[in-house]
Design an enzyme around this catalytic site. Structure first.
Site, PDB file in Angstrom:
ATOM      1  N   HIS A  71       0.840  -1.195   0.000  1.00  0.00           N
ATOM      2  CA  HIS A  71       0.000   0.000   0.000  1.00  0.00           C
ATOM      3  C   HIS A  71       0.871   1.240   0.000  1.00  0.00           C
ATOM      4  O   HIS A  71       2.040   1.210   0.392  1.00  0.00           O
ATOM      5  CB  HIS A  71      -0.954   0.021   1.199  1.00  0.00           C
ATOM      6  CG  HIS A  71      -0.293  -0.288   2.507  1.00  0.00           C
ATOM      7  ND1 HIS A  71       0.009  -1.571   2.905  1.00  0.00           N
ATOM      8  CD2 HIS A  71       0.135   0.506   3.510  1.00  0.00           C
ATOM      9  CE1 HIS A  71       0.575  -1.556   4.090  1.00  0.00           C
ATOM     10  NE2 HIS A  71       0.675  -0.299   4.487  1.00  0.00           N
ATOM     11  N   CYS A  83       0.809   2.134  12.274  1.00  0.00           N
ATOM     12  CA  CYS A  83       1.850   1.905  11.276  1.00  0.00           C
ATOM     13  C   CYS A  83       2.032   3.168  10.455  1.00  0.00           C
ATOM     14  O   CYS A  83       1.298   4.141  10.617  1.00  0.00           O
ATOM     15  CB  CYS A  83       1.516   0.718  10.371  1.00  0.00           C
ATOM     16  SG  CYS A  83       0.102   0.974   9.280  1.00  0.00           S
TER      17      CYS A  83
END
Length: 655
Positions: A67, A174
Site C-alpha cells: 500500500h 503503522c
C-alpha cells in the site's frame, strides 16, 4: 457503501504471470492509473516501494497487502492480483509465505475520516477471516471475486468468553495507518479470545484515533501493548501500567505470546512525571544509535520552521533594500529612527530575522532532549542550545566569545535528554512530593550538569579548534593562492556560520582589507553548501527509485536554496545535524573544488558580498559562476550517490 465500490472488475487481475514483486506492483499501479485513481503512476509506484522497505507487507496463507499513501492518489481504492505463480521471496511475516493474492491499496495523502478509508480498514480486518479469504481464492472470475468481497459469515462472530478476569489494552499504529494498524488490532483481539483475556484495541491510523481507550477502561486494565512502527500518541494516559513495546507486525506473528509477555514479563511500567504526566517508556529493541538518530530528527523538524521564518524575514529586508542601494547598510541602527517608514520596517525585519536565528540551536537542542526524555528534558536542552549559540558570553563579559555552534547544540541536546531521562527513571519520591521531580529536582540537576559540561568541555574544545584553525590560516598566507583558498574554503564550509566559519571570515576579511588576498574563496564557500544541498533535494525528486532525503529535509532543501542565494548558509544546517559524517566532508570538498576552480579561472572578489547582489562586482564573473556551479553540483550529486549507496546496503534509512 460496499467494498465492491472501492474497485472495479478491471482492477481484479487473474492474468498476471510475473513472479517478481516489483513487476506485480507496477502492473497493478498502471491499472489504478488507467481507471482514474491516480494522477501519476510513477509517483505512486515510488511511494509503494518506499513503504515496502519499512516493514513486510506479506502476511501468511499467500496474502500480501502492499500500500502507499501519496498525493498522486485522487481517490482511495484497491487493485487485486491473484497470481498463477506464487512469489516465494516476498518479504512476509510468515517466512514460508508464498504470495498468490495481492491487494494494492491506494491511499490519498492527508485524507482522514472518510468513508473510503473506513472501508479500506474494514477490508484489512476482513482478510484476517480464513473463510472470507478462502472465498476470494475460490472465485472463478473477477465478477465472482467482487461479489465475495461483501459476503460475511455472521455465524463466525464470536461471543465473549465468560469468566475473563484480565484486561489488556492494545495500541496499534503503522506508517500508512491502514493495513497493519487494523490487522494487528484484529490479531490481538483474536489472540485474547483464545487466551481468555479481554483485549481492547485502539487504532491510531489514517482516520485518527479509533476506539480510543477511555479513562475508565485504562483504570480497569492490567497491562498495555504498544504495537507501533511510529511513536504512539498519548502514552502518558497509561501511567502505572505494565507495557510491551513492539513492531506493528508482531501481533500477526505472536499475538498470544505478547499477551503472556505483557502480563508476566513486561518491558517495564509506564511512569508518571507527576503534574507533567509524561511517560518515559523505552523500547528495549531500539539501539542507542537509532534512538539518538530519532531524537536528532525530532530536533531538526522543530528547528526548520525557525530557519525558514528567520531567513524569510532577512531575505525580504535585503531584497527590499536593493532598489535603494542599502542592502548591506539596512541593518545600521540609524535606520530604526529613519523618517522613511519603509526603511524602518526593513531594518526591523532584518534585525528580527537575525534575532530569530539565535533561537535555532536552543529549539533544536530542546526538542532533541524532549524526544529522549519527554517534557522533563526541554529546559536543560534549551539552555544547552543557548550555550551553543553563545548567548552566555555577554553575561560573562567576554567580548569575543567562541560559541560551539551546531556541534555543541548536538552534544548538549543529546546529553540533556539522557541526563533528564536517567534522573526521571531513577529518582523515586512519595506521591505527595511527585510534583517536585519535574518542577525542581530534574531541571536543577540537569541544567547544572549542562552548565558544567559546556564550561569545562564543549566551550574549551571548540575554542581550541577555533584557535587552531586561526593559526593554520594565518600560517598559510605565504603558501600560494591555491593552498590559501583551500584552507579558507574548508574552514568557511565546516560549520555553516559557526565559530570556525567566523574565524575564517575574520582572517579572510583582514587579508582583503590589507589588499593581500581577495575574498573569492571565502564568499563562494558561504553560498556553495546551502545551494548544493538544496539542489540535491530537487534532483532527488526526479531520481528513479527510492528517495534519499526524508520529508523534513526535502522541505529544508527548498529553503536552503533561497537562503544560499542571499548568503545565509544556516539553511543547510538541518542536513549537517542529521548526517554530520556525510554532510561535513562533502561540504568541505565541494567548497574547495568550487572556490579553487573559480580562483584558477581568474575570478576575483575583494568585497565581502557573497549574496547574488554582490556577484556583479566580481572580476571575471563567468569564472566565478562556473566555480559556484561546479561546487554546488558536486555537493548535490555526491550526497545523492553516497546516501543511495548507504540505503541500498541497509546502513541508512529514510524516515
Amino acid at each position: 457503501m460496499k467494498l465492491a465500490q472501492m474497485t472495479t472488475s478491471s482492477l481484479i487481475r487473474f492474468d498476471i504471470t510475473d513472479s517478481n514483486k516489483e513487476n506485480v506492483i507496477r502492473k497493478l499501479t498502471e491499472q489504478l492509473y488507467d481507471e482514474g485513481y491516480l494522477t501519476s503512476r510513477d509517483d505512486f509506484y515510488k511511494e509503494v516501494l518506499e513503504r515496502e522497505k519499512l516493514s513486510a507487507t506479506g502476511f501468511e496463507a499467500g496474502l500480501a497487502i502492499p500500500h502507499g499513501k501519496s498525493e498522486a492518489v485522487k481517490k482511495a481504492g484497491f487493485a487485486v492480483a491473484r497470481l498463477s505463480t506464487p512469489i516465494e521471496d516476498w518479504e512476509s511475516i510468515d517466512p514460508d509465505n508464498k504470495v498468490e493474492l495481492v491487494f494494492l491499496l491506494a491511499i490519498p495523502e492527508g485524507e482522514a475520516g472518510s468513508t473510503h478509508l473506513n472501508l479500506l480498514a474494514e477490508l484489512s480486518t476482513r482478510l484476517m477471516d480464513k473463510s472470507y479469504y478462502q472465498r476470494l481464492m475460490e472465485a472463478a472470475n473477477s465478477n465472482e471475486f467482487i461479489e465475495a468481497l461483501d459476503q460475511e459469515d455472521n455465524h463466525n462472530v464470536e461471543q465473549p468468553i465468560q469468566g475473563m478476569d484480565r484486561t489488556v489494552l492494545v495500541v496499534t499504529a503503522c506508517a500508512a495507518g491502514i493495513a497493519h494498524t487494523y490487522m494487528a488490532a484484529e490479531a490481538m483481539e483474536q489472540a485474547g479470545k483464545k487466551k481468555g483475556v479481554r483485549v481492547f484495541s485502539e487504532k491510531q491510523g489514517a482516520n485518527g484515533l479509533e476506539d480510543e481507550h477511555t479513562a475508565e477502561r485504562i483504570n480497569q486494565a492490567d497491562a498495555v501493548v504498544f504495537a507501533t512502527d511510529i511513536t504512539p500518541k498519548g502514552k502518558e494516559r497509561f501511567k502505572g501500567l505494565p507495557y510491551v513495546q513492539t513492531r506493528v507486525a508482531a501481533p500477526l506473528e505472536r499475538g498470544e505470546e505478547l499477551i503472556d509477555q505483557v502480563l508476566t514479563d513486561p518491558d517495564g511500567v509506564v511512569e508518571s512525571n507527576g503534574e507533567e504526566e509524561s511517560s518515559t517508556t523505552s523500547n528495549k529493541k531500539q539501539g542507542v544509535l537509532a534512538e539518538m538518530g530519532q531524537a536528532i530528527l525530532t530536533g531538526i523538524s522543530y528547528m526548520i520552521p525557525v530557519i525558514v521564518a528567520a531567513g524569510l524575514m532577512m531575505g525580504i529586508a535585503k531584497l527590499g533594500a536593493i532598489p535603494f542601494g542599502l542592502v548591506n547598510e539596512i541593518n545600521d541602527p540609524s535606520y530604526a529612527t529613519s523618517d522613511n517608514e519603509l526603511f524602518v520596517i526593513l531594518h526591523h525585519l532584518d534585525k528580527f530575522g537575525f534575532l530569530i536565528f539565535q533561537f535555532m540551536y536552543p529549539i533544536f537542542a530542546a526538542f532533541t532532549a524532549y524526544s529522549l526524555a519527554d517534557r522533563v528534558g526541554i529546559v536543560a536542552g534549551f539552555i544547552g542550545g543557548l550555550f551553543a549559540a553563545g548567548v552566555h558570553y555577554q553575561y560573562w563579559g567576554v567580548e569575543e566569545g567562541i560559541p560551539s555552534g551546531f556541534l555543541g547544540a548536538l552534544i548538549l541536546g543529546l546529553t540533556a535528554g539522557y541526563i533528564a531521562k536517567f534522573l526521571n527513571e531513577k529518582i523515586k519520591l512519595n506521591k505527595n512530593f511527585q510534583a517536585m521531580k519535574p518542577m525542581l529536582i530534574i531541571p536543577a540537576i540537569s541544567v547544572m550538569s549542562i552548565f558544567l559540561l559546556n564550561f569545562y568541555v564543549v566551550d574549551p574544545v571548540f575554542g581550541g579548534l577555533n584557535e587552531l584553525l586561526r593559526v593554520t590560516i594565518e600560517s598559510a598566507q605565504e603558501s600560494g593562492e591555491v593552498v590559501l583558498s583551500t584552507i579558507i574554503a574548508s574552514a568557511t564550509a565546516f560549520d555553516l556560520g559557526g565559530p570556525v566559519n567566523k574565524a575564517a571570515g575574520a582572517i579572510a576579511i583582514g587579508l582583503a582589507a590589507d589588499e593581500i588576498f581577495p575574498l573569492t574563496a571565502r564568499v563562494l564557500a558561504i553560498v556553495i553548501p546551502p545551494i548544493g544541498l538544496g539542489l540535491a533535494t530537487v534532483i532527488d525528486r526526479f531520481v528513479v527509485g527510492r528517495r534519499v532525503f526524508d520529508a523534513n529535509l526535502r522541505v529544508a532543501g527548498n529553503t536552503s536554496i533561497l537562503l544560499g542565494f542571499i548568503a545565509i548558509s544556516e539553511g543547510a544546517i538541518p542536513f549537517m545535524l542529521r548526517n554530520p559524517l556525510i554532510t561535513i566532508p562533502i561540504n568541505i570538498i565541494g567548497a574547495i573544488i568550487g572556490s579553487v576552480t573559480a580562483v584558477l579561472l581568474g575570478a576575483i572578489q575583494w568585497y565581502p558580498l557573497p549574496a547574488f547582489w554582490g556577484w556583479p562586482l566580481v572580476e571575471n564573473i563567468w569564472a566565478y559562476l562556473i566555480g559556484l556551479t561546479v561546487g554546488a553540483l558536486f555537493i548535490a550529486l555526491a550526497n545523492i550517490f553516497i546516501r543511495h549507496s548507504l540505503i541500498k546496503r541497509g546502513r541508512m534509512t529514510v524516515e
